[in-house]
Design a protein around this motif. Sequence first.
Motif, PDB file in Angstrom:
ATOM      1  N   SER A  57     -28.445  -4.624  48.280  1.00  0.00           N
ATOM      2  CA  SER A  57     -27.440  -4.737  49.322  1.00  0.00           C
ATOM      3  C   SER A  57     -26.035  -4.490  48.801  1.00  0.00           C
ATOM      4  O   SER A  57     -25.699  -4.790  47.655  1.00  0.00           O
TER       5      SER A  57
ATOM      6  N   LYS B  58     -33.389 -15.874  40.802  1.00  0.00           N
ATOM      7  CA  LYS B  58     -34.744 -15.485  41.112  1.00  0.00           C
ATOM      8  C   LYS B  58     -34.750 -14.464  42.246  1.00  0.00           C
ATOM      9  O   LYS B  58     -33.970 -14.584  43.200  1.00  0.00           O
TER      10      LYS B  58
ATOM     11  N   ILE C 148     -36.223 -12.933  45.447  1.00  0.00           N
ATOM     12  CA  ILE C 148     -37.058 -13.397  46.557  1.00  0.00           C
ATOM     13  C   ILE C 148     -37.642 -12.181  47.259  1.00  0.00           C
ATOM     14  O   ILE C 148     -36.902 -11.400  47.873  1.00  0.00           O
TER      15      ILE C 148
ATOM     16  N   LYS D 240     -19.887  -7.736  51.423  1.00  0.00           N
ATOM     17  CA  LYS D 240     -18.430  -7.794  51.520  1.00  0.00           C
ATOM     18  C   LYS D 240     -17.780  -8.255  50.229  1.00  0.00           C
ATOM     19  O   LYS D 240     -16.656  -7.903  49.943  1.00  0.00           O
ATOM     20  N   GLU D 241     -18.487  -9.032  49.442  1.00  0.00           N
ATOM     21  CA  GLU D 241     -17.851  -9.520  48.224  1.00  0.00           C
ATOM     22  C   GLU D 241     -18.593  -9.123  46.968  1.00  0.00           C
ATOM     23  O   GLU D 241     -18.143  -9.382  45.860  1.00  0.00           O
TER      24      GLU D 241
ATOM     25  N   LYS E 131     -26.531 -10.429  41.318  1.00  0.00           N
ATOM     26  CA  LYS E 131     -25.408 -10.294  42.254  1.00  0.00           C
ATOM     27  C   LYS E 131     -24.148 -10.028  41.441  1.00  0.00           C
ATOM     28  O   LYS E 131     -23.791 -10.810  40.565  1.00  0.00           O
TER      29      LYS E 131
ATOM     30  N   ASP F  25     -26.472 -17.042  49.413  1.00  0.00           N
ATOM     31  CA  ASP F  25     -25.037 -16.768  49.555  1.00  0.00           C
ATOM     32  C   ASP F  25     -24.226 -18.069  49.635  1.00  0.00           C
ATOM     33  O   ASP F  25     -23.559 -18.343  50.634  1.00  0.00           O
TER      34      ASP F  25
ATOM     35  N   LEU G 181     -34.111 -10.741  56.062  1.00  0.00           N
ATOM     36  CA  LEU G 181     -33.225 -11.779  56.583  1.00  0.00           C
ATOM     37  C   LEU G 181     -33.890 -12.428  57.785  1.00  0.00           C
ATOM     38  O   LEU G 181     -34.681 -11.793  58.495  1.00  0.00           O
TER      39      LEU G 181
ATOM     40  N   ASN H 146     -27.569 -15.207  56.268  1.00  0.00           N
ATOM     41  CA  ASN H 146     -27.607 -15.769  54.922  1.00  0.00           C
ATOM     42  C   ASN H 146     -28.825 -16.663  54.713  1.00  0.00           C
ATOM     43  O   ASN H 146     -28.793 -17.610  53.918  1.00  0.00           O
TER      44      ASN H 146
END
Length: 258
Positions: free
Chosen positions: A59, A148, A150, A62-63, A80, A209, A159, A197
Amino acid sequence: MPRGEAYEKLEHKIMALRTTDRTGDERQTMGEVFDKDTLLGIYKLMTDGVIDTIEYPISTGKEGNVFAAKDPHGKLVAVKIYRTSTATFNRIARYIEGDKRFQGITGSRRRVIMAWANKEFRNLQRLEDAGVKVPTPIRFHRNILVMKYIGTKDGPAPLLRDVELEDAEDTYEIIINYMRLAYQKAELVHADLSEFNILFYRRKPIIIDVGQAVLTEHVNAKDFLYRDIDNINRFFRSRAVDIRDREDIFREVTEVRE
Ligand SMILES: Nc1ncnc2c1ncn2[C@@H]1O[C@H](COP(=O)(O)OP(=O)(O)OP(=O)(O)O)[C@@H](O)[C@H]1O
Ligand SMILES: [Mg+2]
């Protein structure tokens, strides 16, 4: 400065930057993700044996960006990577210069982002310890968080918003209970909880998140909790669940049972 106070100050700065960032409309391209420092960070995680190869992007958010990677045993992990060098942040750096509210932030963007990865890591730990299903944190380094993965080898878990729920009532209750455990045991409010999220994996919700999650003593914690509850209620109402009153949920989440 006492530790709690330092944490709160940091939290405030991070929230300020995040809020400002949200108004930006620039989206990061993949090439921008791996700036020199980030590459060095990934390299460090590789030499430390935390990750072996980056597999594919999951993904672009935005951050930050999330990638699937493999550890030296071939097991998938999620990585991330928070943005550090986007046009957005450069624009913000200019914008906050001379603004009293952002004193101490100018020129230390990287430090704030590193603190953010650290904060998400610790929030994941606290939540997991409290019994909330989250991706287990594995390691953080600078602006990189490893946790981890998922999902299956065929792809990450979807989602919550993208799944057809067989037992929506049950999922709804589990999520309310997670809000309660987070509040009472981890002393955290997610503050960005919604169907965007929450992952759905093996028929159960998993909360993700959590970088922005705040301590229950935060001045806005109650407002954030109400917003989380409203988001969850709105989503489950759209899934034809007979939802509960927000005050009722708020009490259940915040009140300690005898
Ligand atoms: N541990 C994980 N395993 C598998 N997929 C994950 C994991 N963590 C995050 N993802 C995927 O990456 C996406 C972005 O993650 P996250 O919400 O933490 O970052 P974000 O920067 O807030 O992105 P967004 O703006 O999309 O919310 C999630 O929507 C999810 O699809
Ligand atoms: Mg998200």
